[in-house]
Scaffold this active site. Structure first.
Site, PDB file in Angstrom:
ATOM      1  N   GLU A 172       0.813  -1.222   0.000  1.00 41.40           N
ATOM      2  CA  GLU A 172       0.000   0.000   0.000  1.00 41.40           C
ATOM      3  C   GLU A 172       0.845   1.271   0.000  1.00 41.40           C
ATOM      4  OE1 GLU A 172      -2.655   0.489   3.353  1.00 41.40           O
ATOM      5  OE2 GLU A 172      -3.494   2.297   2.454  1.00 41.40           O
ATOM      6  N   ASP A 222      -0.730  -5.153   3.038  1.00 46.10           N
ATOM      7  CA  ASP A 222      -1.206  -3.995   3.798  1.00 46.10           C
ATOM      8  C   ASP A 222      -0.486  -4.043   5.151  1.00 46.10           C
ATOM      9  OD1 ASP A 222      -2.543  -1.955   5.084  1.00 46.10           O
ATOM     10  OD2 ASP A 222      -4.468  -2.445   4.167  1.00 46.10           O
ATOM     11  N   ILE A 236      -0.464  -2.078   7.807  1.00 48.94           N
ATOM     12  CA  ILE A 236      -1.394  -1.903   8.933  1.00 48.94           C
ATOM     13  C   ILE A 236      -2.765  -1.655   8.303  1.00 48.94           C
ATOM     14  CG2 ILE A 236      -2.041  -0.601  10.993  1.00 48.94           C
ATOM     15  CD1 ILE A 236       0.838   0.252  11.360  1.00 48.94           C
ATOM     16  N   ASP A 237      -3.627  -2.630   8.382  1.00 53.98           N
ATOM     17  CA  ASP A 237      -4.990  -2.443   7.888  1.00 53.98           C
ATOM     18  C   ASP A 237      -5.854  -2.074   9.088  1.00 53.98           C
ATOM     19  OD1 ASP A 237      -7.126  -2.449   6.021  1.00 53.98           O
ATOM     20  OD2 ASP A 237      -7.762  -4.364   6.860  1.00 53.98           O
ATOM     21  N   THR A 239      -5.420   1.608  10.125  1.00 55.16           N
ATOM     22  CA  THR A 239      -4.514   2.644  10.644  1.00 55.16           C
ATOM     23  C   THR A 239      -5.232   3.632  11.565  1.00 55.16           C
ATOM     24  OG1 THR A 239      -3.003   2.441   8.794  1.00 55.16           O
ATOM     25  CG2 THR A 239      -2.984   4.545   9.913  1.00 55.16           C
ATOM     26  N   ASP A 250      -6.261  -4.353   0.889  1.00 55.36           N
ATOM     27  CA  ASP A 250      -7.191  -4.457   2.019  1.00 55.36           C
ATOM     28  C   ASP A 250      -7.780  -5.866   2.137  1.00 55.36           C
ATOM     29  OD1 ASP A 250      -7.196  -1.612   2.633  1.00 55.36           O
ATOM     30  OD2 ASP A 250      -8.500  -1.306   0.899  1.00 55.36           O
TER      31      ASP A 250
HETATM   32  C1  IPD Z   1      -8.904   0.858   5.694  1.00 62.11           C
HETATM   33  C2  IPD Z   1      -9.623  -0.168   6.519  1.00 62.11           C
HETATM   34  C3  IPD Z   1     -11.062   0.242   6.714  1.00 62.11           C
HETATM   35  C4  IPD Z   1     -11.761   0.492   5.406  1.00 62.11           C
HETATM   36  C5  IPD Z   1     -10.988   1.513   4.609  1.00 62.11           C
HETATM   37  C6  IPD Z   1      -9.575   0.987   4.371  1.00 62.11           C
HETATM   38  P1  IPD Z   1      -6.291   1.331   6.096  1.00 62.11           P
HETATM   39  O1  IPD Z   1      -7.551   0.487   5.493  1.00 62.11           O
HETATM   40  O2  IPD Z   1      -9.589  -1.438   5.919  1.00 62.11           O
HETATM   41  O3  IPD Z   1     -11.808  -0.737   7.407  1.00 62.11           O
HETATM   42  O4  IPD Z   1     -13.064   0.934   5.640  1.00 62.11           O
HETATM   43  O5  IPD Z   1     -11.631   1.757   3.414  1.00 62.11           O
HETATM   44  O6  IPD Z   1      -8.881   1.869   3.538  1.00 62.11           O
HETATM   45  O7  IPD Z   1      -6.338   2.669   5.451  1.00 62.11           O
HETATM   46  O8  IPD Z   1      -6.436   1.378   7.553  1.00 62.11           O
HETATM   47  O9  IPD Z   1      -5.147   0.492   5.622  1.00 62.11           O
HETATM   48 CA    CA Z   2      -6.174  -1.165   4.381  1.00 62.82          CA
HETATM   49 CA    CA Z   3      -2.969   0.293   5.540  1.00 61.87          CA
END
Ligand code: IPD
Ligand code: CA
Ligand code: CA
Length: 259
Positions: free
Chosen positions: A62, A80, A82-83, A85, A211
């Site tokens: 990402e 990813d 940190i999914d 963040t 994601d």
């Molecule tokens: C997000 C998370 C979140 C989702 C967002 C994503 P990130 O990823 O998965 O649940 O609703 O659309 O972008 O930005 O924390 O890697």
């Molecule tokens: Ca994510």
């Molecule tokens: Ca992320």
């Protein structure tokens, strides 16, 4: 190979845990879309660890991705670091490191690891899905009205464009017809919780491959279903992902409009 992936995310988890407990450098990628020095450090660690072990794969992370998606690549690994963040920054222990290995547009191996709860979700195509050593199975729920459904809101909501309008319409349509909605903040874990039978379905607009590349395989291997809004096999070009225990899938789709 799966053990290599598990070890990489366990080691990467140490970086994330250190960050969770310390002051972070926070930068804006968009108005509400944030990134920290730990997202970047974690991704750099994962990519450098994968590089010499998965030599013929394209590594798509990402935070370092800066071109257009080329889904014709036969072998790709989506990362990813940190999914979740936003949860990470706000001190909410619900985020994961997600790695999905894909070949010819099919997932073949996945790990999704929450380092705070020590939960390692993993799957190999054809080999079932697990959380640590526990085999995962989707819920038996057949009644949409009694279903708990995960979703998420895209960062693009701030523009009040079609994505925002679609999200609001989906909630208006669905909410009276289901048990409740959960917006937990990590799409990869949303798919894993669905695989575990904690929720019964999940849908979201505008997600990126990193994601969901890991979570999709974990859900499929636990008996779940993943499609686009037309009930066709989901691919990364689709605007909306619809995932479920398979039993409530068609009914759920009937409440979701085309975008
Ligand atoms: C997000 C998370 C979140 C989702 C967002 C994503 P990130 O990823 O998965 O649940 O609703 O659309 O972008 O930005 O924390 O890697
Ligand atoms: Ca994510
Ligand atoms: Ca992320």
């Amino acid at each position: 190979m799966i053990n290599i992936l598990k070890q990489i995310v366990i080691d990467a988890g140490e970086i994330v845990k250190e960050g969770y407990n310390s002051k972070k450098d926070i930068h804006h990628k968009g108005i509400v879309d944030l990134v920290t020095n730990y997202d970047i450090k974690c991704e750099e660690f994962i990519i450098s660890s994968l590089k010499n072990k998965f030599i013929d794969y394209e590594l798509i992370g990402e935070e370092s991705f800066n071109s257009n998606f080329d889904f014709t690549k036969a072998k790709a690994i989506y990362i990813d670091p940190i999914d979740g963040t936003t949860n990470f920054i706000h001190g909410i222990p619900h985020f994961a490191i997600s790695i999905g290995v894909w070949e010819n547009n099919n997932p073949i191996m996945a790990v999704v690891y929450n380092p705070i709860l020590n939960e390692m979700f993993w799957a190999i195509a054809g080999g079932g899905a697990y959380c640590n050593n526990k085999k995962l199975r989707v819920s038996e729920q057949i009644n949409l009205q009694q279903s708990l459904i995960g979703t998420g809101f895209p960062y693009a909501k701030v523009n009040r464009g079609i994505e925002y309008k679609w999200v609001i319409a989906s909630i208006t349509n669905l909410l009276p017809n289901i048990r409740d909605i959960r917006r937990l903040g990590s799409a990869s874990l949303d798919l894993c919780y669905l695989a575990e039978g904690k929720t019964d379905a999940f849908y979201e607009i505008d997600l990126k491959p990193w994601d969901i590349a890991g979570g999709i395989l974990i859900l499929l291997e636990a008996g779940g279903k993943v499609t686009n809004l037309s009930n066709k096999k989901f691919n990364f070009n689709d605007k909306v992902i619809v995932a479920s225990n398979s039993k409530i899938h068609i009914e759920l789709l009937s409440f979701l409009d085309e975008v």
